[in-house]
Design an enzyme around this catalytic site. Structure first.
Site, mmCIF file in Angstrom:
data_model
loop_
_atom_site.group_PDB
_atom_site.id
_atom_site.type_symbol
_atom_site.label_atom_id
_atom_site.label_comp_id
_atom_site.label_asym_id
_atom_site.label_seq_id
_atom_site.Cartn_x
_atom_site.Cartn_y
_atom_site.Cartn_z
ATOM 1 N N LYS A 203 -89.421 -7.807 15.245
ATOM 2 C CA LYS A 203 -89.595 -7.876 16.695
ATOM 3 C C LYS A 203 -90.215 -6.566 17.157
ATOM 4 O O LYS A 203 -89.725 -5.484 16.825
ATOM 5 C CB LYS A 203 -88.223 -8.066 17.342
HETATM 6 C C1 5RP Z 1 -83.019 -4.420 23.424
HETATM 7 C C2 5RP Z 1 -83.683 -5.581 22.836
HETATM 8 C C3 5RP Z 1 -83.985 -6.737 23.713
HETATM 9 O O1 5RP Z 1 -83.490 -7.886 23.101
HETATM 10 C C4 5RP Z 1 -85.470 -6.847 23.866
HETATM 11 O O2 5RP Z 1 -85.985 -5.718 24.451
HETATM 12 C C5 5RP Z 1 -85.938 -8.143 24.539
HETATM 13 O O3 5RP Z 1 -85.762 -8.150 25.850
HETATM 14 P P1 5RP Z 1 -86.899 -7.874 26.915
HETATM 15 O O4 5RP Z 1 -87.851 -9.049 26.843
HETATM 16 O O5 5RP Z 1 -86.138 -7.805 28.201
HETATM 17 O O6 5RP Z 1 -87.603 -6.597 26.561
HETATM 18 O O7 5RP Z 1 -83.974 -5.621 21.654
HETATM 19 O O8 5RP Z 1 -82.929 -3.413 22.486
#
Ligand code: 5RP
Length: 302
Positions: A203
């Site tokens: 991610k």
């Molecule tokens: C926080 C994360 C969140 O899950 C990620 O940032 C996703 O959320 P957003 O779309 O609000 O950024 O990993 O550490």
């Protein structure tokens, strides 16, 4: 019941017909174990090869984030429209119904908050992941953070080792941090390091310039975080661009649950991620749902 008497002789052996061998639909995971492939198949749609993950794990570093004050009221009704949920064990046990029947991307590390340094993380027990029946173990990796790079890469390595032992895939999450630049050079390096260390999915953030290099340089699927709240059309354009440039989906939070129509937004994102909708088509889906409580998109089902 199996019986010794009256059995019909087995004869349909398909002699001459080779046993079907399936390739695996997600890049870089062909050689993973059965358990890992099976769990990844729960998270990713096999037809589109993509996923829409709903992230609401923000509280573990940010406390009661806007839109997440009452997860039972705001998030639980959204879960049915997602492919996978990403959250902490505290929220799973206290608020998310086990009957929701969605694969779980479990926030497998915890540590410091926005009040201090961020990214000083420790891992949970792998038995906890097994007890919770999770489909992904998500762990933060702070590449380029002079204080926490080494420890978070060790966390990733340990998570991958656990995952290999028990058949649970690892989601490497490239970290957030004040001094970490979100350009293609950094994101390309960070995602590649996660993949080289064995993460099954990564991610990361989208970047306007050169995101294709990030996805192409990463041998396993990338899903993008949405980041801070944007106008709905901009968030949909972000998702469209990311998918067009090789992302395998989104793991989105604030741009869904801070929208004035979270269901509309989630349906619109699904239209992009799974059904090839243009930004205008998806935005129309969002607006129609917002104004009427229904829409004609493929995912809505109403
Ligand atoms: C926080 C994360 C969140 O899950 C990620 O940032 C996703 O959320 P957003 O779309 O609000 O950024 O990993 O550490």
């Amino acid at each position: 019941m199996a019986d010794n008497e009256g059995n019909i002789a087995a004869k349909d052996y398909g002699i001459g017909v080779p046993q079907k061998q399936e390739g695996f639909f997600l890049k870089g995971n062909e050689n993973a174990s059965y358990g890992i492939k099976s769990r990844l198949s729960q998270v990713f749609n096999q037809k589109s090869g993509h996923t829409v993950m709903l992230a609401f794990d923000h509280g573990f570093i940010m406390g009661p984030t806007s839109g997440l004050e009452r997860i039972d009221l705001t998030i639980n009704p959204l879960i049915q429209y997602s492919d996978c949920i990403m959250c902490t064990r505290g929220i799973l046990r206290s608020v998310v119904p086990p009957t929701c029947n969605k694969p779980i991307s479990y926030r497998f590390d915890s540590g410091t908050t926005i009040l201090t340094s961020l990214n000083d993380e420790t891992l949970h027990d792998v038995e906890e992941a097994i007890r919770l029946n999770v489909s992904l173990m998500a762990v933060m990796v702070a590449i380029g953070d002079p204080d926490h790079e080494g420890s978070t890469i060790r966390n990733l390595t340990k998570t991958v080792d656990y995952g290999m032992r028990y058949g649970i895939p690892t989601l490497g999450v490239t970290a957030v941090g004040k001094n970490l630049t979100r350009d293609a050079r950094y994101l390309g390096l960070a995602t590649r390091v996660c993949a080289e260390n064995g993460a099954n999915v990564i991610k990361t953030y989208y970047c306007d310039e050169g995101f294709e290099k990030v996805t192409n340089g990463c041998p396993v699927p990338i899903v993008i975080a949405g980041g801070k709240k944007l106008p709905e059309k901009d968030a949909l354009a972000l998702a469209r661009n990311a998918i067009d440039q090789g992302a395998a989906g989104v793991d989105m939070g604030r741009n869904i649950f801070q929208s004035d129509s979270p269901v509309g937004m989630l349906l619109a994102v699904r239209e992009i991620v799974h059904n090839g909708a243009t930004v205008d088509q998806a935005f129309d889906c969002y607006e129609t749902y917002k104004n009427t409580g229904t829409c004609n998109c493929c995912c809505c089902g109403k």
